[in-house]
Every structure is written in structure tokens, then in C-alpha cells.
Design a protein around this motif. Sequence first.
Motif, PDB file in Angstrom:
ATOM      1  N   ASP A 260       0.801  -1.219   0.000  1.00 46.72           N
ATOM      2  CA  ASP A 260       0.000   0.000   0.000  1.00 46.72           C
ATOM      3  C   ASP A 260       0.838   1.275   0.000  1.00 46.72           C
ATOM      4  O   ASP A 260       0.326   2.369   0.277  1.00 46.72           O
ATOM      5  CB  ASP A 260      -0.963   0.008   1.205  1.00 46.72           C
ATOM      6  CG  ASP A 260      -0.229  -0.112   2.531  1.00 46.72           C
ATOM      7  OD1 ASP A 260       1.018  -0.054   2.530  1.00 46.72           O
ATOM      8  OD2 ASP A 260      -0.904  -0.268   3.570  1.00 46.72           O
ATOM      9  N   TYR A 262       3.476   4.161  -1.924  1.00 47.20           N
ATOM     10  CA  TYR A 262       3.305   4.933  -3.157  1.00 47.20           C
ATOM     11  C   TYR A 262       4.570   4.916  -4.017  1.00 47.20           C
ATOM     12  O   TYR A 262       4.794   5.790  -4.839  1.00 47.20           O
ATOM     13  CB  TYR A 262       2.916   6.377  -2.805  1.00 47.20           C
ATOM     14  CG  TYR A 262       1.754   6.433  -1.854  1.00 47.20           C
ATOM     15  CD1 TYR A 262       0.500   5.931  -2.225  1.00 47.20           C
ATOM     16  CD2 TYR A 262       1.891   6.956  -0.577  1.00 47.20           C
ATOM     17  CE1 TYR A 262      -0.566   5.949  -1.346  1.00 47.20           C
ATOM     18  CE2 TYR A 262       0.821   6.980   0.307  1.00 47.20           C
ATOM     19  CZ  TYR A 262      -0.402   6.467  -0.082  1.00 47.20           C
ATOM     20  OH  TYR A 262      -1.462   6.481   0.793  1.00 47.20           O
ATOM     21  N   ASP A 313       2.048   4.628 -13.203  1.00 45.17           N
ATOM     22  CA  ASP A 313       0.774   4.477 -12.488  1.00 45.17           C
ATOM     23  C   ASP A 313       0.531   3.020 -12.119  1.00 45.17           C
ATOM     24  O   ASP A 313       0.163   2.698 -10.991  1.00 45.17           O
ATOM     25  CB  ASP A 313      -0.398   4.973 -13.347  1.00 45.17           C
ATOM     26  CG  ASP A 313      -0.310   6.457 -13.662  1.00 45.17           C
ATOM     27  OD1 ASP A 313       0.244   7.198 -12.828  1.00 45.17           O
ATOM     28  OD2 ASP A 313      -0.777   6.857 -14.738  1.00 45.17           O
ATOM     29  N   ASP A 372      -7.434  -0.194  -9.276  1.00 44.16           N
ATOM     30  CA  ASP A 372      -7.895   0.885  -8.387  1.00 44.16           C
ATOM     31  C   ASP A 372      -6.714   1.718  -7.900  1.00 44.16           C
ATOM     32  O   ASP A 372      -6.790   2.946  -7.836  1.00 44.16           O
ATOM     33  CB  ASP A 372      -8.658   0.309  -7.187  1.00 44.16           C
ATOM     34  CG  ASP A 372     -10.024  -0.234  -7.572  1.00 44.16           C
ATOM     35  OD1 ASP A 372     -10.490   0.101  -8.691  1.00 44.16           O
ATOM     36  OD2 ASP A 372     -10.614  -0.994  -6.778  1.00 44.16           O
ATOM     37  N   LYS A 373      -5.642   1.034  -7.547  1.00 49.46           N
ATOM     38  CA  LYS A 373      -4.447   1.756  -7.068  1.00 49.46           C
ATOM     39  C   LYS A 373      -3.833   2.575  -8.200  1.00 49.46           C
ATOM     40  O   LYS A 373      -3.379   3.697  -7.992  1.00 49.46           O
ATOM     41  CB  LYS A 373      -3.432   0.764  -6.502  1.00 49.46           C
ATOM     42  CG  LYS A 373      -2.241   1.427  -5.804  1.00 49.46           C
ATOM     43  CD  LYS A 373      -1.459   0.424  -4.996  1.00 49.46           C
ATOM     44  CE  LYS A 373      -0.272   1.080  -4.292  1.00 49.46           C
ATOM     45  NZ  LYS A 373      -0.634   2.171  -3.392  1.00 49.46           N
ATOM     46  N   GLN A 376      -5.853   5.742  -8.714  1.00 50.42           N
ATOM     47  CA  GLN A 376      -5.519   6.722  -7.682  1.00 50.42           C
ATOM     48  C   GLN A 376      -4.162   7.365  -7.977  1.00 50.42           C
ATOM     49  O   GLN A 376      -3.972   8.572  -7.771  1.00 50.42           O
ATOM     50  CB  GLN A 376      -5.491   6.049  -6.311  1.00 50.42           C
ATOM     51  CG  GLN A 376      -6.863   5.609  -5.818  1.00 50.42           C
ATOM     52  CD  GLN A 376      -6.775   4.822  -4.516  1.00 50.42           C
ATOM     53  OE1 GLN A 376      -5.782   4.888  -3.813  1.00 50.42           O
ATOM     54  NE2 GLN A 376      -7.826   4.072  -4.209  1.00 50.42           N
ATOM     55  N   ARG A 379      -4.629   9.967 -10.693  1.00 49.96           N
ATOM     56  CA  ARG A 379      -5.223  11.211 -10.177  1.00 49.96           C
ATOM     57  C   ARG A 379      -4.210  12.021  -9.376  1.00 49.96           C
ATOM     58  O   ARG A 379      -4.166  13.252  -9.460  1.00 49.96           O
ATOM     59  CB  ARG A 379      -6.440  10.879  -9.314  1.00 49.96           C
ATOM     60  CG  ARG A 379      -7.624  10.419 -10.153  1.00 49.96           C
ATOM     61  CD  ARG A 379      -8.771   9.928  -9.314  1.00 49.96           C
ATOM     62  NE  ARG A 379      -9.935   9.612 -10.153  1.00 49.96           N
ATOM     63  CZ  ARG A 379     -10.867   8.738  -9.827  1.00 49.96           C
ATOM     64  NH1 ARG A 379     -10.797   8.080  -8.672  1.00 49.96           N
ATOM     65  NH2 ARG A 379     -11.891   8.518 -10.637  1.00 49.96           N
ATOM     66  N   ALA A 380      -3.387  11.310  -8.596  1.00 49.27           N
ATOM     67  CA  ALA A 380      -2.350  12.007  -7.838  1.00 49.27           C
ATOM     68  C   ALA A 380      -1.322  12.631  -8.777  1.00 49.27           C
ATOM     69  O   ALA A 380      -0.822  13.731  -8.530  1.00 49.27           O
ATOM     70  CB  ALA A 380      -1.664  11.042  -6.888  1.00 49.27           C
ATOM     71  N   ARG A 456       0.411  10.581  -0.189  1.00 51.37           N
ATOM     72  CA  ARG A 456       0.430  10.593  -1.645  1.00 51.37           C
ATOM     73  C   ARG A 456       0.933  11.922  -2.188  1.00 51.37           C
ATOM     74  O   ARG A 456       1.046  12.895  -1.457  1.00 51.37           O
ATOM     75  CB  ARG A 456      -1.009  10.408  -2.115  1.00 51.37           C
ATOM     76  CG  ARG A 456      -1.231   9.162  -2.866  1.00 51.37           C
ATOM     77  CD  ARG A 456      -2.659   9.143  -3.335  1.00 51.37           C
ATOM     78  NE  ARG A 456      -3.157   7.798  -3.260  1.00 51.37           N
ATOM     79  CZ  ARG A 456      -2.763   6.836  -4.055  1.00 51.37           C
ATOM     80  NH1 ARG A 456      -1.881   7.071  -4.988  1.00 51.37           N
ATOM     81  NH2 ARG A 456      -3.226   5.633  -3.918  1.00 51.37           N
ATOM     82  N   ASP A 458      -0.547  14.230  -3.992  1.00 52.40           N
ATOM     83  CA  ASP A 458      -1.409  15.395  -3.834  1.00 52.40           C
ATOM     84  C   ASP A 458      -1.360  15.940  -2.410  1.00 52.40           C
ATOM     85  O   ASP A 458      -1.381  17.150  -2.184  1.00 52.40           O
ATOM     86  CB  ASP A 458      -2.854  15.077  -4.246  1.00 52.40           C
ATOM     87  CG  ASP A 458      -3.350  13.761  -3.675  1.00 52.40           C
ATOM     88  OD1 ASP A 458      -2.542  13.033  -3.059  1.00 52.40           O
ATOM     89  OD2 ASP A 458      -4.545  13.471  -3.831  1.00 52.40           O
TER      90      ASP A 458
END
Length: 790
Positions: A260, A262, A313, A372-373, A376, A379-380, A456, A458
Motif C-alpha cells: 500500500d 506509493y 501508475d 484501483d491503485k 488513484q 489522479r495524484a 500521496r 497530492d
Amino acid sequence: MELNKDYSEASIKVLEGLDPVRQRPGMYIGSTNTKGLHHLVFEVIDNSIDEAMAGFCSKISVTLHIDGSITIEDDGRGIPVGNHPVAGKPTVEVVMTTLHSGGKFNSGAYYASGGLHGVGVSVVNALSEFLEVTVRRNGGIYYQKYERGKPVCEFDKIGKTSKSGTKITFKADPQIFETTEFSYETLARRFRELAFLNSGVEISISDEKDDKSKTFFAEGGIVSYVKFLNKSKGLLIDEPVYIQGKYEDILVEISLLYNDSYNEAIYSFVNNIHTDGGGTHEAGFKAAYTKIFNSFVNKHGLLKEKFNLTGDDIREGISAILSVKMNEPVFEGQTKGKLGSSKAKTAVENVMYNYLTDYLEENPSIVKRILDKAIQAFRAREAARKAKELTRRKNALEVSTLPGKLADCQEKDPSKSEIFIVEGDSAGGSAKQCRHRKFQAILPLKGKILNVEKARYDKILSNNEIKSIITALGTGISKNDFNIEKLRYHKIIIMTDADVDGAHITTLLLTYFFRYMRQIIERGYLYIAKPPLYKIKKGKMERYIHDEEEMEDFLLDSGLVDIEIDELPEHRYKEVFKNILAYDDLLNKFARKGLYRPLMSELAVYEGLNASNFSQEGFIEDLFQYLKDKGAFEHYKNTEIEYNYEFDRYNIVVESETKRFVFNTEFMSTPEFKELRRLGVFVSELGSKPYKVKVNGDVKTFDNVKELITFIEERGKKGLSIQRYKGLGEMNPEQLWETTVDPERRSLYQVKIEDAEAADELFSLLMGDIVAPRREFIEENALKAKNIDI
């Protein structure tokens, strides 16, 4: 300077045999420091691993001996023992004394080998004080000994056996190396890696000095490896993905897992060599993984919105081991850090296509979690585009986007500019007043920055202190936007108080740079300021001393000037006396408990002493008589040997007026006594008592170590004036400039990455969300902690 005009045939020196190695050891093992020292062991064990890769070896054992020597033994085929057809002497002797000899040059001897230069074991022999080789082969046991690369006895059969294998014992030559003490931890880390990469091979290491040992055996191979790397992280997938296959003559193994975090962590190997620079095999892995995953997602219409998912990504949170075994790999550069074989890329892609597509079809739930990861991450990444606007450099035609609290420098050439990232406005204010405005910039930070290990892109970009750092440095932050060429300063100096809070802020900043601006560290641009603890004067000489250890080094250097010790080579003086100082300090600690110096110093150097000896009556009787003869019991009213019926062992009991001490297995196993035994090896290098030292030609005699150490310390302190400094936060601008900011007088520690895998694990363990491994780490290292706020 008088010129020598006599240049003839006689001027040309020919170095024969192993002489070139002793003359220029750095050409063969890189250096003569600790890195080169451990390279000797790796050269020997690589031969055993090559036997294992060829299918002939299953067990390798390594033993660190008290005298500083080391033994590596395997159960492989054993070095051939007959006479060499060309050299006309025993093949073992050829291998041990001739450069560029070995089975690696015959393509039929080994399919895949890590050591391709054939200089390994002969170089080890050349750089050893002594080396002994024992070979079990063809029903016989064969032996030969060498000293500094030259045989001192004939290669001969000394016994019979039904086993096979090679055992090499050597002691690094103190005439060559700065230190000859092997690190148990350094060796264990490499052996653990080798065990993971070679499934089914058992590698054990034991240290006689500290009575500690470990055995590494990974039946699961790189699957176990990737699990190990993620033990302190939260997992997105329960079990690793494992891919294995062969393309033409190249074997490919891949194991990957998602956590989990980044970040991505890909560790690639070729024939057990860690290719930290990546290369064609790693490029093939990334390209194939991205293409296969995106094709699967598009084929099944899993994206409801239109996302342009990149490889970065998709790989966010991935942890992967890529191992390639091939014949005659081509590396870029001497360090073998990057694979250049184009065939390896094709092999990795081919093996992945054959397996990964089926895996994705069979595990739709896992695909969804990864997707899904990745979304995310996408988007980040979009949010991270905001960082682009922060990279502009101020000039006459632009509006400044630099942070308001930055006191920038006038210099525009990054190679001549430096920035101090300073803890707190107070120290920042002092730094702004004392800096050199032409090339020194100051960026004060308010409080502690965000722990990026748990955040993350963002969220990171919304943190004001991190935004200030990004803006000031000018490189951007995201993988696509980060540009090291836009870096505005080539010296980035972290300057915090020398207390627990300062250390925490430094750690948070190091985590940020390691995770998001690693190239800054890799290029050597990141530093940590070290405010001094002392200022010393002697005559016209002035010098800043930064910690107690440096002070000890300085006093030793001063105390050892113009001294000669017949028993000890001059280049060993510093290391031996530094360890003897630690030995003396430990003896003082024992003495305060009532365990006096004569007793403990004799126990420290008694040959063969270990915990298991206390079950042997004869050994204990000999030890007891030895101590008695040496006067070790002089401070005690009663001494005796006592038999313990419950545990079937013997104790030595000593009693003073107020205390009773029992020397038994438990006492011998304590960390303090093990450390005393380790340090006692250095005392033995001084020779026998009384110790004789020449000072400017005069011989001085010392009855014990204490007298000798006191003499050296007093010589070191003679004529010195010592001033102790306060912490960074209490310094005025003049003191700060004089001690920490002035390039002519300051000390900076450059931040480097020596072991990226270990660094990644440590940052995850100490800064991540998983509590249990962190608690275990604290418990294991509690005794090493020095500055603790309670």
C-alpha cells in the motif's frame, strides 16, 4: 629537482605471479578499506555459489574466527587436484597463484557464472597474510598453505574421505588493508540475498568472537525474497505472483507483490549480481508489464472513465525481484551495475507474455485492486502537475515564484550555489545574518515536515514546508516532471539542532529526498551539517571537533606521532589503539562492578574460551591454574572450581569481601563479555608484556595496557586548549558562521546510498504504518541508543 636521464631496458620492472595484485590491490578489489576487505569473502563464496548454480553444491558455511581469519567451506565437487596439463603443477596451486585461471573461462564448465574475470581466489590469496586450502575430491583430502600468495608447503594428500568440497581459510593481510575485521552484518546481508536467489542452497555464518550464528535457506527462492522485502509493509496482494521460464538459453525468474505504499521497488539480478543500474532485462520487464496489463484492462472494458494509465501508475506500490541467469552476459562498465545484453530484454518479455496474461485472466479480483491503485496514482499524478509551476527560476523578466521565507543567493550557477534547509525561524534568522549572500541561500522550515512515507503526491504538494522545498530547489517532484538539470543548488545542506527533535526533522527530510528526489542523493548533492562539539587550540593550530569519537581520533593521532612499536605495522596503529581504548573503557566498567582488571584482561585473551568449554573439567582446571599463575585472583579472598550438577557443567567462583561472582556459560554469553573478547584480539597484536614503545628513539616499557593507554592520551592532550560548544539553536550568527556555515572551516556529511534495498526496508520500517516490525527494531537496538528524551 634532479632529472634521472638513465632510462634503459633495466628501468622496466616486470611484476610476476601475484606481485601486481599486492602492488596495486585497488585495481583488483576496488579499495583497501572495509569494502575491499569484504570483497575478498565475496570472491571466494562466489565460487561456491557457481557450484550451486551448476547443481553440485547444497551447503555453504562461513566462520569468522577470533584471530580475524575466516573459513568458507562448501560441499561442491572440489577444485581438481591433479596436475595441470599445461602448467605442469597441481591444478589447485595454479588456481591459487595464477591470475585469469579457473573454470569460468571454459564455457563448458559453468553455464552461468557471476565471476567472469577469473582473478577471484588468486587475488584473495595474494592479499592474505596466510591462506589454507583443503579439497575433498576423488576419495582423498588434499591440503596446501600459502603466505602472501606464495606456497609454503607442497600440495599433498593428507587423508581419506567419502565427501567432496572445498574449504578455504584466510586472514586478510594487515600490511595491505586499513582494517582486517570482518563485519558479521555485512556478510550476513549478502548471504541472505544469495540464499534467496539460489533456492535450496543453505548458507550459514557463525562468529566465534560473539557466539552468534545464522542460517539462510529459502526453499521458496525469490518468492520468499519478495515476501521478506515487504514484511514491514501493508499488502495489497496476499501471495506473490511468480513467473518462471526459459527463452533460448536464458533462464528468467520474476516474483512481484503489491503493497500500500506509493513507490515502486524493482531489484534486478544477473547471475546473482545485483544490477542496481538496471539494464535491458529491467527495461523488458517494465515494457512487457505495462503492455500486458493495459491490454487486459482494455480487452475487458474495466475502465469506466478514460484514463491514460502509464507504466508508473500501474507500478505504484509494486515490489519485484527479477533474476536472469545467462551465459556470458554483457555489462556496461566495470562495476557490472547495468546489463547491456539486448537478448535479455527479449527473453524477459517473452517469458512474461507466456505467463502473465493467463494469471490476470485467472485472478480478476487482484486485477481490480491493482487497477484501483493505478487510477488513484493517475489522479495524484494529475495533481502533481501543479508542481511544474514551481520550477521556474527567477530572472529580470519573470515574476518571482520563490517562497517568501527563502533568502536566495546572488549566484545563478547551480554548481557554485548552496542552500541550507534550517530548522526553525530562530536558527534561520542567525543563518541569514551570517551567510555569504553571493552563493549561500537559507530556507527556514517551521516545525516538522510531512512524513511522506504515509502520504500521496497530492497530499505532499499541499504541505507548505514541502512546497517551499520544491519551489526553492526548482526540480519539480513527480516522476514525469522531476528534472535534475533544473536543480538550482548543487549543495543542499540539512542543518538542524543536535537533539532528538533535530534528528527527527533530519530523518523526515531524508525520507522525502530518498522517496521523491533520489537523484539528488545519487549525484552527491545532499549533505547534513555537523555543528562542532569542541574547538581545540595548540599553539597557532585551531581545529573544530564534531563529536566524542572525532576527539578520540584526534588525541590518538597526536599521541601516536613519532612512536614505533616493533610488533605492529605503522598503518595498524590507529585501528588497534582505537579498539584498545574501547577495551580499556569496558575493563573500567567491569571493575566498577567488582570484576577487576587482572582477572578480566586475562579472560579476554585466553585462547579457545567459549561457553561450551564449561562442560569440560580439564579445560576449566587449565583455565583456573592459568589465572592463578597470572595473578588474576589477587583482589579476591576466595577462588574455587564448582561443579553444577543440575546442568552438568563447571563454574569458576571468585569472592571478594562483599561480592561473589560466578563465571559460567551464562556469563560467557553476555554481550559485554563477548565484546571484551572481541576487543582482546587487538591487545594481542601488541605482543607479549611488558609492552615496549620507542618514542623519538628512546624505549619506554609498560607493564599493562592501562599504563600504555594513559601515556598515549597524555601525549595527545599535551599543550591543548579545549572549548566545548553549545547546540546550534543557542549559537549567535558569528558562532554559526565560524563553526557550521563557513566553507573553509565547517564539516559536512555527504548523504550516499550504499545499499538501496536496506535503505528502502529501513525507511518503510521506521516511517511506515506497520507497528510490530518497528517495535522489534527498537527492542533489538535499544542498547545502541545514545541521545534519548525521557
